[in-house]
Design a protein around this motif. Sequence first.
Motif, PDB file in Angstrom:
ATOM      1  N   GLN A   7       0.796  -1.232  -0.018  1.00 44.06           N
ATOM      2  CA  GLN A   7      -0.075   0.057  -0.246  1.00 44.06           C
ATOM      3  C   GLN A   7       0.831   1.177  -0.133  1.00 44.06           C
ATOM      4  N   THR A   8       0.472   2.283  -0.516  1.00 46.90           N
ATOM      5  CA  THR A   8       1.093   3.585  -0.420  1.00 46.90           C
ATOM      6  C   THR A   8       0.724   4.052   0.837  1.00 46.90           C
ATOM      7  N   GLY A   9       1.339   5.288   1.088  1.00 47.76           N
ATOM      8  CA  GLY A   9       0.972   6.039   2.711  1.00 47.76           C
ATOM      9  C   GLY A   9      -0.170   6.523   2.552  1.00 47.76           C
ATOM     10  N   ARG A  10      -0.447   7.110   1.288  1.00 46.20           N
ATOM     11  CA  ARG A  10      -2.009   7.645   1.261  1.00 46.20           C
ATOM     12  C   ARG A  10      -3.086   6.385   1.433  1.00 46.20           C
ATOM     13  N   GLN A  11      -2.927   5.247   0.791  1.00 46.91           N
ATOM     14  CA  GLN A  11      -3.669   4.044   1.054  1.00 46.91           C
ATOM     15  C   GLN A  11      -3.805   3.684   2.486  1.00 46.91           C
ATOM     16  N   ARG A  12      -2.730   3.551   2.995  1.00 47.29           N
ATOM     17  CA  ARG A  12      -2.527   3.156   4.381  1.00 47.29           C
ATOM     18  C   ARG A  12      -3.467   4.213   5.325  1.00 47.29           C
ATOM     19  N   TRP A  13      -3.391   5.387   5.122  1.00 44.05           N
ATOM     20  CA  TRP A  13      -4.006   6.381   5.896  1.00 44.05           C
ATOM     21  C   TRP A  13      -5.504   6.361   5.690  1.00 44.05           C
ATOM     22  N   GLN A  14      -5.819   6.362   4.303  1.00 45.19           N
ATOM     23  CA  GLN A  14      -7.215   6.121   3.828  1.00 45.19           C
ATOM     24  C   GLN A  14      -7.825   4.966   4.760  1.00 45.19           C
ATOM     25  N   ALA A  15      -7.455   3.913   4.862  1.00 46.24           N
ATOM     26  CA  ALA A  15      -7.932   2.540   5.441  1.00 46.24           C
ATOM     27  C   ALA A  15      -8.000   2.709   6.879  1.00 46.24           C
ATOM     28  N   GLY A  56      -1.836  10.154  12.314  1.00 41.06           N
ATOM     29  CA  GLY A  56      -2.105   8.743  12.830  1.00 41.06           C
ATOM     30  C   GLY A  56      -1.101   7.565  12.696  1.00 41.06           C
ATOM     31  N   GLU A  57       0.034   7.911  11.748  1.00 36.33           N
ATOM     32  CA  GLU A  57       1.159   7.010  11.423  1.00 36.33           C
ATOM     33  C   GLU A  57       2.493   7.347  12.227  1.00 36.33           C
ATOM     34  N   PHE A  58       3.243   6.283  12.749  1.00 36.93           N
ATOM     35  CA  PHE A  58       4.249   6.675  13.279  1.00 36.93           C
ATOM     36  C   PHE A  58       5.289   7.447  12.327  1.00 36.93           C
ATOM     37  N   PRO A  59       6.164   8.697  12.659  1.00 39.59           N
ATOM     38  CA  PRO A  59       6.169   9.000  13.986  1.00 39.59           C
ATOM     39  C   PRO A  59       5.254  10.167  14.400  1.00 39.59           C
ATOM     40  N   TYR A  60       4.168  10.076  13.902  1.00 39.92           N
ATOM     41  CA  TYR A  60       2.966  10.989  14.352  1.00 39.92           C
ATOM     42  C   TYR A  60       3.570  12.557  14.196  1.00 39.92           C
ATOM     43  N   THR A  61       4.266  12.910  13.513  1.00 37.13           N
ATOM     44  CA  THR A  61       4.671  14.266  12.902  1.00 37.13           C
ATOM     45  C   THR A  61       3.565  14.959  12.719  1.00 37.13           C
ATOM     46  N   ARG A  62       2.552  14.407  11.883  1.00 34.46           N
ATOM     47  CA  ARG A  62       1.511  15.040  11.388  1.00 34.46           C
ATOM     48  C   ARG A  62       0.147  14.716  12.575  1.00 34.46           C
ATOM     49  N   TRP A 298       9.609  12.039  20.374  1.00 33.61           N
ATOM     50  CA  TRP A 298       9.215  11.322  21.493  1.00 33.61           C
ATOM     51  C   TRP A 298       8.916   9.890  20.927  1.00 33.61           C
ATOM     52  N   ALA A 299       8.227  10.004  20.004  1.00 29.44           N
ATOM     53  CA  ALA A 299       7.828   8.617  19.479  1.00 29.44           C
ATOM     54  C   ALA A 299       9.120   7.689  19.147  1.00 29.44           C
ATOM     55  N   ARG A 300      10.027   8.199  18.505  1.00 26.37           N
ATOM     56  CA  ARG A 300      11.222   7.876  18.031  1.00 26.37           C
ATOM     57  C   ARG A 300      12.023   7.216  19.318  1.00 26.37           C
ATOM     58  N   TRP A 301      12.206   8.134  20.186  1.00 23.74           N
ATOM     59  CA  TRP A 301      12.961   7.813  21.529  1.00 23.74           C
ATOM     60  C   TRP A 301      12.071   6.581  22.331  1.00 23.74           C
ATOM     61  N   MET A 302      10.885   6.605  22.483  1.00 19.80           N
ATOM     62  CA  MET A 302      10.163   5.795  23.083  1.00 19.80           C
ATOM     63  C   MET A 302      10.125   4.382  22.394  1.00 19.80           C
ATOM     64  N   ARG A 303      10.143   4.424  21.192  1.00 24.02           N
ATOM     65  CA  ARG A 303      10.460   3.079  20.467  1.00 24.02           C
ATOM     66  C   ARG A 303      11.697   2.449  20.562  1.00 24.02           C
ATOM     67  N   ASP A 304      12.846   3.335  20.214  1.00 27.45           N
ATOM     68  CA  ASP A 304      14.194   2.933  19.993  1.00 27.45           C
ATOM     69  C   ASP A 304      14.935   3.041  21.301  1.00 27.45           C
ATOM     70  N   GLU A 305      14.840   3.881  22.221  1.00 27.90           N
ATOM     71  CA  GLU A 305      15.655   4.104  23.464  1.00 27.90           C
ATOM     72  C   GLU A 305      14.889   3.233  24.405  1.00 27.90           C
TER      73      GLU A 305
END
Length: 570
Positions: A7-15, A56-62, A298-305
């Motif tokens: 899926q493209t990013g747009r398709q993932r978001w639309q779903a 709604g998608e990691f890293p939640y920038t948007r 925050w999302a990246r540190w919480m996941r990776d660190e």
Amino acid sequence: MGEHDGQTGRQRWQAAYDAAEAKGQVRDADFTTLSGMEVDPAYGPDEVPESIGWPGEFPYTRGLYPTGYRGRPWTIRQFAGFGNAVQTNERYKLILQRGGGGLSVAFDMPTLMGRDSDDALSLGEVGHCGVAIDSAADMEVLFKDIPLGDVTTSMTISGPAVPAFCMYIVAAERQGVDTSVLNGTLQTDIFKEYIAQKEWLFAPEPHLRLIGDLMEYTSAKIPAYKPLSVSGYHIREAGSTAAQELAYTLADGFGYVELGLSRGLDVDVFAPGLSFFFDSHIDFFEEIAKFRAARRIWARWMRDEYGAKTAKAQWLRFHTQTAGVSLTAQQPMNNVVRTAVEALAAVLGGTNSLHTNALDETLALPSDQSAEVALRTQQVLMDETGITNVADPLGGSWYIEALTDKIEAEAEAIFDKIRAMGELDRARTAEGEVQHEIGPITSGLLRGIEDGWFMSEIAEAAFQYQVALEKGDKKVVGVNVHTESLAGDLEILRVSHEVEREQVRMLSERKAARDNAAVEQALATMVQVARGDGNLIEPMLAAVRVEATMGEICNALRDVWGVYREPARF
């Protein structure tokens, strides 16, 4: 990411959006422009860089949700408190009646410092910068006829946050509320007190113990309650830059994550109980970029660190307050414009809740009329402007994305400095391993506090801004440009000294009417636990239930832990 699932990013978001809509998570509202033009819930090309992503998608920038504000608008949470509990209760009811979605408690200075209203150090300060709360009886009055099981309540207090929390719990019990369903936020952020606001009771270590106890208690017994609101607001108000505010605040947050992990808590269980509190200053685009960068870091540190696996544990949820320091005593009506611009930046940055300052707050506590204007500012933005129709409408802007990247890079450089300071305090085991008592970022924070590093960095930033202001490079309307005005003096709210006399009188009556032997026994039990390593929440709740006061609880702990005085620096 798209190549892995076809899926493209747009398709993932639309779903994801369609799934939310199927679950009834999209409001039944008019999502067209003023002219009736249909708009999409989000915009972007089929594929975007992973660092930007889709709502709604990691890293939640948007943003955290694929629906943006179509799912749920931000919570209008106006900060209020003045005089006694009766007066503030009336203001809360006014806020709720006129459309406020949650409450935020401002306490007076004696309460913030863990002092009772009859303490000699409280003289002249009772009820002046917030509400006076001496015991659970005051907390009962504060929320009279406001069902605590239904209304989310934020309390802005850090040094004596845990006793205030216990009083809130007991007030809910006395309402007959099942306390396990309570939902709200307690600030409890002691790191920022040492860094910026200077309202502490003890040295850092006892405060961290209390915070750890609170995290354990709420994680087990009040799962929806947020025991920590990590605050950048006061750091920014002290004069920091946007990047410093972001970095110091997130570093504080990382410290509390390390604290939770050191207590053996599951990061995926306790991390969703952490929330944040940011300043929205007057530089419109810089603030939007700051908020977007905050979620991403925050999302990246919480996941990776820190190993967080669930989305909720990676989410940075935050409250925003418009910049009090941007308000001017000169031409105060201009503050309405400043507040509206700052509020708009917070919303375009994806804030989860918002407080808008009143035009007269640089002069006094808000009057009823100015408080209403502040509330209506949010409602105009929410109901008239169309900004809730599209998630992250500025996402993909070359300027916004470049500014987001730049602020993120500056923050990461500061994290490196904090981690390096922590290495100075490292201890080595017999095998030669580096070991931090709580964690590497916490060690850096404590070293930076003790050395005055944070304070000196903020002071330098504030000095540079003041120099630019005095040279005229930075402009403030009504202060160093466009100083002519037809405006007259404002009618401001004044807190009568009678408030203090009445509060002291009521406190005396309550002390006389309670079972003092029960109070002494409860405080003695609490002190015994404090001298050991048990969790202090239950014994403190027991003391609050028999009307032990804020000052009595805090003084008993001062006797155990001493007080903290900031080292002199020259």
